[in-house]
Design a protein around this motif. Structure first.
Motif, PDB file in Angstrom:
ATOM      1  N   SER A  73       3.097   9.652  -5.934  1.00  0.00           N
ATOM      2  CA  SER A  73       3.456  11.053  -5.722  1.00  0.00           C
ATOM      3  C   SER A  73       4.518  11.522  -6.712  1.00  0.00           C
ATOM      4  O   SER A  73       4.763  12.722  -6.820  1.00  0.00           O
ATOM      5  CB  SER A  73       3.931  11.255  -4.288  1.00  0.00           C
ATOM      6  N   VAL A 128      10.752   3.326   0.912  1.00  0.00           N
ATOM      7  CA  VAL A 128       9.457   3.857   0.499  1.00  0.00           C
ATOM      8  C   VAL A 128       9.202   5.211   1.156  1.00  0.00           C
ATOM      9  O   VAL A 128       8.680   6.137   0.528  1.00  0.00           O
ATOM     10  CB  VAL A 128       8.338   2.844   0.835  1.00  0.00           C
ATOM     11  N   ILE A 149       1.259   4.427  -2.726  1.00  0.00           N
ATOM     12  CA  ILE A 149       1.125   5.838  -2.364  1.00  0.00           C
ATOM     13  C   ILE A 149       2.386   6.612  -2.725  1.00  0.00           C
ATOM     14  O   ILE A 149       2.328   7.705  -3.307  1.00  0.00           O
ATOM     15  CB  ILE A 149       0.860   5.965  -0.852  1.00  0.00           C
ATOM     16  N   ALA A 150       3.541   6.017  -2.413  1.00  0.00           N
ATOM     17  CA  ALA A 150       4.809   6.717  -2.641  1.00  0.00           C
ATOM     18  C   ALA A 150       5.038   6.943  -4.129  1.00  0.00           C
ATOM     19  O   ALA A 150       5.393   8.041  -4.562  1.00  0.00           O
ATOM     20  CB  ALA A 150       5.956   5.902  -2.040  1.00  0.00           C
ATOM     21  N   VAL A 162       0.830  -1.203   0.000  1.00  0.00           N
ATOM     22  CA  VAL A 162       0.000   0.000   0.000  1.00  0.00           C
ATOM     23  C   VAL A 162       0.864   1.253   0.000  1.00  0.00           C
ATOM     24  O   VAL A 162       0.628   2.202  -0.765  1.00  0.00           O
ATOM     25  CB  VAL A 162      -0.943  -0.008   1.223  1.00  0.00           C
ATOM     26  N   LEU A 163       1.904   1.220   0.833  1.00  0.00           N
ATOM     27  CA  LEU A 163       2.787   2.389   0.939  1.00  0.00           C
ATOM     28  C   LEU A 163       3.555   2.601  -0.370  1.00  0.00           C
ATOM     29  O   LEU A 163       3.792   3.743  -0.775  1.00  0.00           O
ATOM     30  CB  LEU A 163       3.754   2.180   2.102  1.00  0.00           C
ATOM     31  N   TRP A 164       3.904   1.507  -1.026  1.00  0.00           N
ATOM     32  CA  TRP A 164       4.570   1.580  -2.325  1.00  0.00           C
ATOM     33  C   TRP A 164       3.691   2.327  -3.319  1.00  0.00           C
ATOM     34  O   TRP A 164       4.144   3.231  -4.022  1.00  0.00           O
ATOM     35  CB  TRP A 164       4.887   0.167  -2.818  1.00  0.00           C
ATOM     36  N   ILE A 214      10.994   7.812  -0.768  1.00  0.00           N
ATOM     37  CA  ILE A 214      10.274   8.247  -1.972  1.00  0.00           C
ATOM     38  C   ILE A 214       9.092   9.121  -1.578  1.00  0.00           C
ATOM     39  O   ILE A 214       8.873  10.195  -2.138  1.00  0.00           O
ATOM     40  CB  ILE A 214       9.797   7.025  -2.784  1.00  0.00           C
ATOM     41  N   LEU A 215       8.324   8.649  -0.596  1.00  0.00           N
ATOM     42  CA  LEU A 215       7.095   9.356  -0.215  1.00  0.00           C
ATOM     43  C   LEU A 215       7.398  10.758   0.290  1.00  0.00           C
ATOM     44  O   LEU A 215       6.799  11.744  -0.159  1.00  0.00           O
ATOM     45  CB  LEU A 215       6.357   8.552   0.861  1.00  0.00           C
ATOM     46  N   TYR A 260       1.218   4.294   9.404  1.00  0.00           N
ATOM     47  CA  TYR A 260       1.129   2.963   8.800  1.00  0.00           C
ATOM     48  C   TYR A 260       1.720   1.846   9.668  1.00  0.00           C
ATOM     49  O   TYR A 260       1.040   0.836   9.868  1.00  0.00           O
ATOM     50  CB  TYR A 260       1.696   2.982   7.383  1.00  0.00           C
ATOM     51  N   GLY A 317       8.365  12.830  -3.076  1.00  0.00           N
ATOM     52  CA  GLY A 317       6.984  13.254  -3.292  1.00  0.00           C
ATOM     53  C   GLY A 317       6.638  14.577  -2.640  1.00  0.00           C
ATOM     54  O   GLY A 317       5.830  15.338  -3.165  1.00  0.00           O
TER      55      GLY A 317
END
Lengths: 363, 166, 124
Positions: free
Chosen positions: A152, B60, A148-149, A144-146, B63-64, C84, B68
């Motif tokens: 972006s 991750v 979302i990341a 899920v985080l992949w 990246i986020l 998370y 991002g």
């Protein structure tokens, strides 16, 4: 029934075995050989997924035009092929042979890579989507985080497209698009937290498996009220994130021509356009996976269920697009920060409280 | 070397090359947006290195948060300026010699530390899904830092808003 | 473990190559006949050339509003990073974790409330 359910995984296994047999003759070291087999197989999988996505998007474009026409009491494309089905193909050929116009003073490098960057996130997202039972290219434990990341990254492409064209409208459109995309990313991200909380994992396969009860009908959207609220927030912010009407301020043609796409033509423009549909399709796939049970469902094979659910969401999006007028910028921003974000935050706490109750009734 | 190890090395060198290339672009570009683009490429390369190191959560997050979010913040900050956006800015000013010297000294210090440290290689593979463990640690052992983070974020936001409004 | 990310790396490679293919195809096929009026900057039918020099500078200075939105976005993005792992571990942790997270969220909601109160979420 099992035959149809496993048909793709069986073909995959058979091909991998055949490849393995083929390579036996070369007498390679064992680990080199197995690495080679899995690499070739994965490249095949990627090619199949991309071809399939392109096909889906061509259908989507046709469907959108036909739907818009029906809702607006027109006929829509009907000349190329039966019911105009070959219209997207004709459009593709047209795009390929169009001249690519680079405006004066534009930054050639940035102007060219912007549409490429916008195309990247959907392809990266395909990697973790479970398309059916056992049909997942790679099951990351941070799936899920992949998603979302990676999503972006597209924002940067949009910004660069607006900047690289050396045009006021492009720049304004690009900035507005980025502001909108980042604003709607927050509710979208927050609203997935309750789902992760209920499953206890970020792997999309685990999330799918958690919804397999009740003969494949134990979907999170039915987990009233947490799942339902989460789904509504997700769907609205996803529509806004991909910039579809009524959230298409960045391209509001009555104000800023075509936003960041103003100075684009030919294949570069087509890439932006394609990326928009890729993104729209992929957010619907993710919505179906997270909230509508993914490939879970009675009787029919898993991949059929996933496609059916995706198209249900796609058609809903098209219906919304055809019937709603465009928001104003201030309404758009207010909606994200003053409505969706607080709802999503409260929903997380609600999910924490409701989890034991859900556990009790077997969710 | 076994195949996975070779692939690990290949992955590391590819990612290191991307990082260095991006960093070079960031310092040598004569255009602010291109410099920012170079920085973004370098950040993606660093995320790739985290992936090679099997720290997928950190990767991750890199990246986020960096690719991002922080990059968008930088781009927006550039857009707020006036005049800075003229096509060709000089890529260096009078201080570049001093800056180069400090950077080299920094690099030498890091290199010295890296070479003189006795790195202990972990023989066993870390098993399974580490995210739940991370969450548990965050909620028990590192509870205070965790709550402090939210205060820090609050302070950062308030401070930035106050400065931005002036 | 690395096998998984090998697959991801292949996907990343394809993600870079795939958009380049249609661009290259179009580059081979398409006509290349640029001229001055084709390449002119689009200005709603007005001639960009005729504008005074200062209006030809397409650089618009943006309002600080954009930057503040980006700031709030960064703050919430970092918050998500903490949310998370909490959500994944919640099943094993129970009520105590919920209270901790409510405090965490509460402080950040305070940030949102502050921005709201100061009228920073108003798009004027």
């Amino acid at each position: 029934m099992d035959f149809f359910d496993n048909i793709f995984t069986n073909i995959y296994a058979w091909l991998a075995f055949w490849l393995h047999e083929l390579l036996m003759g070369w007498n390679l070291p064992k680990d080199v050989e197995s690495a080679l087999v899995s690499a070739i197989m994965i490249i095949l999988v990627i090619i199949v997924i991309i071809l399939w996505m392109v096909l889906m998007v061509l259908i989507l474009i046709w469907l959108e035009r036909k739907n818009a026409a029906r809702i607006q009491d027109r006929v829509g494309p009907n000349r190329v092929g039966p019911w105009g089905l070959l219209q997207p193909v004709a459009d593709t050929i047209k795009m390929l042979i169009k001249e690519d116009i680079l405006p004066e003073n534009a930054d050639r490098f940035v102007h060219t890579i912007a549409p490429m960057i916008v195309m990247m996130p959907p392809v990266l997202m395909f990697a973790v989507i479970p398309w059916g039972k056992g049909m997942v290219p790679v099951d990351l434990n941070i799936g899920v985080l992949w998603i979302i990341a990676v999503a972006s990254i597209g924002t940067i492409g949009v910004f660069l497209g607006g900047y690289g064209s050396n045009n006021k409208y492009s720049l304004l459109g690009g900035m507005r698009a980025v502001a909108q995309m980042v604003s709607y990313e927050i509710p979208q991200v927050l609203t997935i937290v309750p789902i992760v909380l209920m499953v206890g994992s970020m792997s999309l396969v685990k999330i799918n498996e958690a919804q397999s009860g009740w003969f494949g009908m134990q979907w999170f959207v039915f987990a009233f009220p947490v799942g339902t609220i989460a789904f509504v927030v997700y769907y609205l912010s996803a529509l806004a994130e991909v910039g579809r009407t009524p959230f298409d301020i960045p391209e509001g043609e009555s104000e800023i021509v075509a936003g960041y796409m103003t100075e684009y033509s030919g294949m570069k423009w087509a890439l932006f356009y394609l990326a928009e549909y890729f993104n729209f399709f992929i957010v619907c796939v993710i919505g179906a996976t997270l909230f509508l049970g993914g490939w879970n469902g009675p009787i029919l094979p898993g991949y059929v269920w996933l496609v059916a659910k995706t198209y249900a969401l796609v058609l809903l999006g098209m219906w919304i697009r055809m019937t709603w007028p465009r928001f104003r910028v201030d309404q758009l921003m207010n909606f994200a920060w003053k409505v969706l974000v607080p709802i999503a935050l409260v929903n997380i706490v609600l999910a924490g409280v409701a989890l034991p109750i859900f556990k009790m009734i077997g969710f | 070397m076994s195949t996975p190890l070779v692939l690990t090395y290949v992955g590391f060198f590819v990612m290191a090359a991307i990082t260095l290339g991006g960093a070079l672009m960031a310092v040598s570009a004569r255009n602010l947006i291109r410099a920012a683009l170079g920085l973004i490429i370098a950040l993606i390369g660093i995320a790739g290195i985290y992936f090679v190191l099997e720290a997928e959560f950190v990767a991750v997050v890199q990246i986020l948060v960096y690719v991002g979010a922080i990059s968008i913040l930088i781009l927006f900050a550039v857009m707020l300026t006036r005049g800075l956006m003229k096509r060709d800015l000089p890529a260096q000013n009078a201080q570049w010699i001093a800056a180069a010297f400090i950077s080299l000294a920094m690099f030498a210090a890091l290199l010295y530390v890296a070479l003189s440290t006795n790195w202990r290689a972990v023989e066993t593979q870390v098993a399974g899904d580490l995210i739940p463990k991370l969450g548990t640690e965050l909620m028990t052992t590192y509870l205070l830092p965790f709550e402090a983070v939210s205060l820090l974020l609050l302070a950062a936001l308030v401070g930035a808003i106050v400065i931005a409004r002036e | 473990m690395l096998d998984e990310y090998g697959i991801v790396a292949l996907f990343a490679f394809v993600a870079v190559v795939f958009p380049a293919i249609p661009l290259l195809m179009a580059w081979v096929i398409r006509p290349k006949k640029p001229n001055k009026s084709k390449r002119a900057t689009y200005e709603c039918g007005l001639e960009f050339e005729d504008f005074p020099a200062e209006a030809q500078n397409v650089w618009v200075q943006f309002r600080v509003q954009y930057f503040i939105y980006a700031l709030i976005f960064v703050v919430f993005d970092i918050e998500v990073v903490f949310l998370y792992p909490w959500a994944v571990a919640y099943n094993a942790l129970g009520l105590f974790a919920l209270i901790e997270m409510v405090i965490f969220l509460g402080i950040l909601a305070l940030a949102l409330a502050y921005a709201w109160r100061k009228g920073l979420l108003e798009w004027t």
